[in-house]
Structure formats: structure tokens, C-alpha cells
Design a protein around this motif. Sequence first.
Motif, mmCIF file in Angstrom:
data_model
loop_
_atom_site.group_PDB
_atom_site.id
_atom_site.type_symbol
_atom_site.label_atom_id
_atom_site.label_comp_id
_atom_site.label_asym_id
_atom_site.label_seq_id
_atom_site.Cartn_x
_atom_site.Cartn_y
_atom_site.Cartn_z
ATOM 1 N N ALA A 33 -7.691 -16.487 -10.146
ATOM 2 C CA ALA A 33 -8.535 -16.256 -11.141
ATOM 3 C C ALA A 33 -8.963 -14.638 -10.959
ATOM 4 C CB ALA A 33 -9.943 -16.754 -10.869
ATOM 5 N N ASP A 34 -9.671 -13.775 -12.101
ATOM 6 C CA ASP A 34 -9.700 -12.380 -12.106
ATOM 7 C C ASP A 34 -11.262 -12.112 -11.452
ATOM 8 O OD1 ASP A 34 -11.628 -12.792 -14.134
ATOM 9 O OD2 ASP A 34 -10.043 -12.378 -15.658
ATOM 10 N N GLY A 35 -11.559 -11.039 -10.915
ATOM 11 C CA GLY A 35 -12.642 -10.791 -10.343
ATOM 12 C C GLY A 35 -14.154 -11.406 -11.110
ATOM 13 N N GLN A 36 -13.934 -11.050 -12.354
ATOM 14 C CA GLN A 36 -15.137 -11.387 -13.228
ATOM 15 C C GLN A 36 -15.351 -12.763 -13.199
ATOM 16 O OE1 GLN A 36 -15.015 -9.779 -17.338
ATOM 17 N NE2 GLN A 36 -16.688 -10.989 -17.828
ATOM 18 N N ASP A 37 -14.427 -13.420 -13.397
ATOM 19 C CA ASP A 37 -14.616 -15.013 -13.405
ATOM 20 C C ASP A 37 -15.010 -15.506 -11.876
ATOM 21 O OD1 ASP A 37 -13.694 -15.078 -15.979
ATOM 22 O OD2 ASP A 37 -11.672 -15.719 -15.436
ATOM 23 N N ILE A 38 -14.762 -14.825 -11.116
ATOM 24 C CA ILE A 38 -15.200 -15.397 -9.672
ATOM 25 C C ILE A 38 -16.639 -14.830 -9.596
ATOM 26 C CG2 ILE A 38 -14.711 -15.110 -7.150
ATOM 27 C CD1 ILE A 38 -11.898 -14.334 -7.960
ATOM 28 N N ARG A 39 -16.919 -13.576 -9.892
ATOM 29 C CA ARG A 39 -18.282 -13.011 -9.652
ATOM 30 C C ARG A 39 -19.208 -13.981 -10.667
ATOM 31 N NH1 ARG A 39 -17.037 -8.665 -11.189
ATOM 32 N NH2 ARG A 39 -17.442 -8.464 -13.424
ATOM 33 N N GLU A 40 -18.822 -14.575 -11.818
ATOM 34 C CA GLU A 40 -19.706 -15.457 -12.601
ATOM 35 C C GLU A 40 -19.741 -16.684 -11.982
ATOM 36 O OE1 GLU A 40 -17.665 -15.454 -16.390
ATOM 37 O OE2 GLU A 40 -18.376 -13.329 -17.002
ATOM 38 N N TYR A 41 -18.767 -16.987 -11.351
ATOM 39 C CA TYR A 41 -18.467 -18.394 -10.556
ATOM 40 C C TYR A 41 -19.577 -18.454 -9.502
ATOM 41 C CZ TYR A 41 -17.070 -22.157 -7.384
ATOM 42 O OH TYR A 41 -17.012 -23.039 -6.266
ATOM 43 N N LEU B 106 4.264 4.002 -4.348
ATOM 44 C CA LEU B 106 4.906 4.424 -3.206
ATOM 45 C C LEU B 106 4.287 3.749 -2.089
ATOM 46 C CD1 LEU B 106 6.463 6.880 -1.918
ATOM 47 C CD2 LEU B 106 4.317 8.286 -2.356
ATOM 48 N N GLN B 107 5.348 3.583 -1.236
ATOM 49 C CA GLN B 107 5.058 2.753 0.291
ATOM 50 C C GLN B 107 5.809 3.246 1.325
ATOM 51 O OE1 GLN B 107 6.148 -1.340 -0.788
ATOM 52 N NE2 GLN B 107 8.432 -1.063 -0.477
ATOM 53 N N ARG B 108 5.334 3.207 2.346
ATOM 54 C CA ARG B 108 5.893 3.538 3.577
ATOM 55 C C ARG B 108 6.662 2.537 4.138
ATOM 56 N NH1 ARG B 108 2.026 5.719 8.491
ATOM 57 N NH2 ARG B 108 1.482 3.509 8.132
ATOM 58 N N THR B 109 6.126 1.278 4.358
ATOM 59 C CA THR B 109 6.897 0.121 4.745
ATOM 60 C C THR B 109 6.416 -0.888 3.633
ATOM 61 O OG1 THR B 109 4.894 -0.348 6.113
ATOM 62 C CG2 THR B 109 6.966 0.792 7.070
ATOM 63 N N PRO B 110 7.256 -1.881 3.430
ATOM 64 C CA PRO B 110 7.118 -2.773 2.250
ATOM 65 C C PRO B 110 6.276 -4.211 2.951
ATOM 66 C CG PRO B 110 9.400 -3.260 3.228
ATOM 67 C CD PRO B 110 8.773 -1.812 3.818
ATOM 68 N N SER B 111 6.056 -4.798 2.163
ATOM 69 C CA SER B 111 5.213 -6.243 2.573
ATOM 70 C C SER B 111 5.864 -7.443 1.856
ATOM 71 C CB SER B 111 3.793 -6.168 1.913
ATOM 72 O OG SER B 111 2.887 -5.168 2.553
ATOM 73 N N TYR B 112 5.765 -8.606 2.619
ATOM 74 C CA TYR B 112 6.418 -9.850 1.804
ATOM 75 C C TYR B 112 5.469 -10.063 0.724
ATOM 76 C CZ TYR B 112 9.275 -10.668 5.801
ATOM 77 O OH TYR B 112 10.267 -10.743 6.815
ATOM 78 N N VAL B 113 6.293 -10.140 -0.374
ATOM 79 C CA VAL B 113 5.582 -10.796 -1.852
ATOM 80 C C VAL B 113 6.229 -11.809 -2.406
ATOM 81 C CG1 VAL B 113 5.196 -9.752 -4.175
ATOM 82 C CG2 VAL B 113 5.412 -8.138 -2.202
ATOM 83 N N ALA B 114 5.321 -12.739 -2.777
ATOM 84 C CA ALA B 114 5.855 -14.111 -3.235
ATOM 85 C C ALA B 114 4.933 -14.443 -4.620
ATOM 86 C CB ALA B 114 5.625 -15.328 -2.353
ATOM 87 N N SER B 115 5.786 -14.829 -5.481
ATOM 88 C CA SER B 115 4.925 -15.267 -6.834
ATOM 89 C C SER B 115 4.590 -16.590 -6.915
ATOM 90 C CB SER B 115 6.193 -14.924 -7.799
ATOM 91 O OG SER B 115 5.512 -15.434 -9.141
ATOM 92 N N ARG B 116 3.546 -16.873 -7.721
ATOM 93 C CA ARG B 116 3.079 -18.172 -7.842
ATOM 94 C C ARG B 116 2.443 -18.273 -9.187
ATOM 95 N NH1 ARG B 116 -1.659 -20.432 -4.080
ATOM 96 N NH2 ARG B 116 -1.536 -22.111 -6.026
ATOM 97 N N PRO B 117 2.335 -19.532 -9.810
ATOM 98 C CA PRO B 117 1.902 -19.622 -11.091
ATOM 99 C C PRO B 117 0.470 -19.431 -11.060
ATOM 100 C CG PRO B 117 3.185 -21.590 -10.868
ATOM 101 C CD PRO B 117 3.236 -20.713 -9.557
ATOM 102 N N CYS C 109 1.469 -11.139 0.310
ATOM 103 C CA CYS C 109 0.948 -10.706 -0.864
ATOM 104 C C CYS C 109 1.437 -11.946 -2.115
ATOM 105 C CB CYS C 109 1.502 -9.331 -1.211
ATOM 106 S SG CYS C 109 0.750 -8.186 -0.100
ATOM 107 N N LEU C 110 0.281 -12.333 -2.702
ATOM 108 C CA LEU C 110 0.825 -13.357 -3.873
ATOM 109 C C LEU C 110 0.707 -12.681 -5.156
ATOM 110 C CD1 LEU C 110 -1.097 -16.607 -2.747
ATOM 111 C CD2 LEU C 110 1.407 -15.922 -2.643
ATOM 112 N N VAL C 111 1.711 -12.699 -5.927
ATOM 113 C CA VAL C 111 1.645 -12.126 -7.342
ATOM 114 C C VAL C 111 1.464 -13.360 -8.408
ATOM 115 C CG1 VAL C 111 2.492 -9.974 -6.905
ATOM 116 C CG2 VAL C 111 4.100 -11.693 -7.703
ATOM 117 N N PRO C 112 0.591 -13.434 -9.172
ATOM 118 C CA PRO C 112 0.360 -14.580 -10.247
ATOM 119 C C PRO C 112 1.662 -14.412 -11.420
ATOM 120 C CG PRO C 112 -1.307 -12.922 -10.746
ATOM 121 C CD PRO C 112 -0.631 -12.585 -9.539
ATOM 122 N N ASP C 113 2.237 -15.290 -11.817
ATOM 123 C CA ASP C 113 3.245 -15.434 -12.711
ATOM 124 C C ASP C 113 4.228 -14.355 -12.752
ATOM 125 O OD1 ASP C 113 2.045 -17.672 -13.779
ATOM 126 O OD2 ASP C 113 0.916 -16.463 -14.954
#
Length: 492
Positions: free
Chosen positions: A74-82, A198-209, A287-291
Motif C-alpha cells: 500500500a502507498d503511504g497515504q492509505d497507511i496513514r489513513e488506516y 546512481l549506486q555505489r553498491t547494489p542491493s538485492y531486489v525482488a518483485s512481488r504483486p 528491497c521489494l518492488v510491487p508489480d
Amino acid sequence: MEHLDVLIVGAGLSGIGAAYRVQTQAPDRSYAILESRDAIGGTWDLFRYPGIRSDSDMFTLGFPFHSWDGKAIADGQDIREYVNETASTYGIDKHIRFGQRVLRASWSSETARWTVETDDSSYTCSFLYSCTGYYDYEQGYVVDFPGQESFQGRVVHPQHWPTDLDYSGKRVVIIGSGATAVTLVPAMAGTAAHVTMLQRTPSYVASRPASDAFANRVRGLLPDKLAHRVVRTKNIAMSTLTYNALRKFPAHAAWLLNSMAAKQLPESIPVDPHFTPRYKPWDQRLCLVPDSDLFRALRKGTASVLTDEIERFTPTGLLLKSGAELDADVVVTATGLKMVALGKIELTVDGRPVPVSETFVYKGLMLSGVPNLAWCVGYTNNSWTLRSDLSSQFVARLLNHLRETGTDICLPEIDPAEYDAPRRPVVDLSSGYIQRAAGILPRQGPNGPWRLRQNYPRDLLMFRFGSIEDGVLKFTRREQAAADRRTAHSGG
């Protein structure tokens, strides 16, 4: 000076959850929440940068007692409202004192009370519960890059996003590779001329719905509360099993995460070096990325990733150590967060200052040698709220035990021999922002209740069903504690 049985510091996710547990599981105790800002929501009200969202699923990040009915991510506004809705639904908002930044808290064994001082008021309480998390709300981690003053564009930090920033049609460079950076890139890419991570070192990134298909089906079949419980249980089990598998088989986990990233990247962006970290999965937070929104932006060409180091700022952008120059109109320094302990509250016990970094954390929430105080800390490998809610349930049990036994004070005491244990911060990750705070945060011990484990099933058993009287947590009456203190002062 107003006295309350319990003072909760902070009206974010942790503070609202703590208030619910106190008023439902220790209903005979009076309480108030002291909030330094003028709004409910904590982190979710402070951070307003583009794309701000959860990086854990909301069925576990949300409260177990108040159903979440939105998307899994969820986005920040929805979480704040919750959070606001939860506080209003259970009458918790009526207990919040806004604009009350806690500066210091002083414990007296003579009265078995804390005196808590804010900017303009003072309170006393029998139990102090800090639900401030461990981020510095005043400023993030800022790197003093050489030549930054010569840059003719605009430099912003995500923690204090300017409302007047117009980046449409601009060349944007985001410095960083963590959760904030991978959130900002796709959010800004649709409006900016181009966005470069621009990154000095990368992170692990995984996608999820972003949406949970299982949750959607279950909510169509079961009543809201039951559906929430079923989905929450399933997600806890899946996240726990996944984390344990990644940690047990790090080489296989790294190969899997790299392979998944490679399949979603354009040919112009190789997975190595841009998405192949040199650390093991979950040595730092995943790091998770949606869709797949980050990968979609990279495939469209509206965003790119560059792995290099900054030599210095120039008037028109950045000069990199490889010799390359990167033009920019806006530079976003997603360089990390600054950590603090207990919201920077100055603690004293019977007139003695407490160096928080020299204390050990008992069961992940109380400090050795500090009576009637708890600090709410969530998980790093799972949703924050899973552990913060367990901590609050334990605090409620502790309050009831004090009343049932006729005692006034609970104090965790560590074996002096364990003070020789190697320094180990309470948050056990190799991330830069945690390592920078190693000299500020309380310590973990090597074993037993002094070790903070990232294990929800184990913590569930300990906090809900474990014995309060474990031989480590000492209970005394106020009169006895005062007499012991007088004896110690007299040298008897």
C-alpha cells in the motif's frame, strides 16, 4: 504535574498498537500518548516523497485486531489513513497529547515513578513505553559530497521532501540503492525527463504483486475478521519460511534473486554489477518492488541504473570516479537514515545518567539496569508490527503481573560476566545506517533473553506464554527498592 500509570511515547503504528493493548489487556491502567508532532502516523506521516509505500505486506504490517482491506503493498497515504482510522475506532485518539516532544525522563526508586519532561510540560508515570522506533525524525543521514555547493540544480533528501519541487521534464539523479531509492525511481520516471539511480553498491531486489490474489479470494468467501486472520497467518508462515530458506542456503538464494532480476532487465543493463551485491541475502534488508515497477521503468528507458562512485559535484551534475560525467537538474540524496535510541530521550535512574549504548536489551524491549521502561522495536526480516504487537502484549502482561503480585518495580538484571561479550547492536544487519549507529544503540547479548532473534514463532511463544518470573526480571516493592538504595548510599 499529571500522573498516569503508563506513558506511551509516539503515535505511529507502534504507539497506536501499544495503546490498544494497554486499554484492552490492562484496562484498569490510565495512559496517555505523547506525540512530538501534530499528527498521527509516525513514519507514515513524516515521509511524503513520491511513491512512498510499504515494503512489507499490509496484512502483517497492519494490526491483528483491525482488518486491512486494501492492497498487499500500500502507498503511504492509505497507511496513514488506516492508522488514523484505527485510533479513532478504538478511542485511542482521545488519549493523544500532540506537540509533546519528550526530552528527558528521570526515575526515582523512592516514588517508583518516572518524571517525564517535554518541551513545555511535565508528567509522572509508573511505566514508560517508548514507541518511537529508531529513526531520527529531525534529519536523515546526509553525506557531505565534495563540490555540492557549486551545483546549480536542486539537492533534496527524501526524509524532508519539498512540496514545491517540480521535477517534470527534469534530469533526476537518485543517489542510493536501498528501499527509498528503488521506490523513488519508478515513481519519478513517469514525470521526469529521465531518472538515473546512481549506486555505489547494489542491493538485492525482488518483485512481488501489489495485490494479494489469495487474500482477494478469501475475503470474498469469509467474514472480514476471519479472512484477515487467515491471510495474516498464511503470510506470516510464508515470509518466515522464505527468510529461513534464504539464510540457510545463501548461495542458492543469491543465484535465485539474481536470476529473477536478470529476467526482468533490458539487455542494456547487465545484472552484474548492477543487481549483484557482494553480501549474502538478508545481511541487509531485501528491497521489494510491487508489480516489477522498477524493472518496467528500466525496460521503458525512462530510468537507468549506474554503479559508480562520486568524485564530486559539478555545476551541472556529478563527476564520477570512473571519469564519466552525469548531468542533472535535481539530485535526490537517498543516502540512508540516521538512527537514534528511544527517540533521543535522556534517561537518568536515581540521579545517575544512563548511557543507553552500554545497556543490554532484555527480550528485545527492556534495558538492563533500567526499571519500568520498555522500548518497542519491530522486525527487520519481517513486518515491523509483528514484533511490536508482541512487545505490547508482553508489556500488558507485565503491568498485570505487577498489580497481581503487589509489586511496583520490574528491573532486568544481567550477569556481570556477560558485559564482556563483544559489542553487538540490537539491530543485527550489516547495512551502513545500522553500522554507523553501533555506538548509539543498546547491545544484544550472546544468548538467552538478551539475544534479539528475528523469529516470530519463537517470540510468539515467549511473549504470550512464557513465564514472567524467569529469574532475570526482578520484581520489588517501592519501599524495598528505596531502602536498598539508601543502604547502598550509606555504604552498608
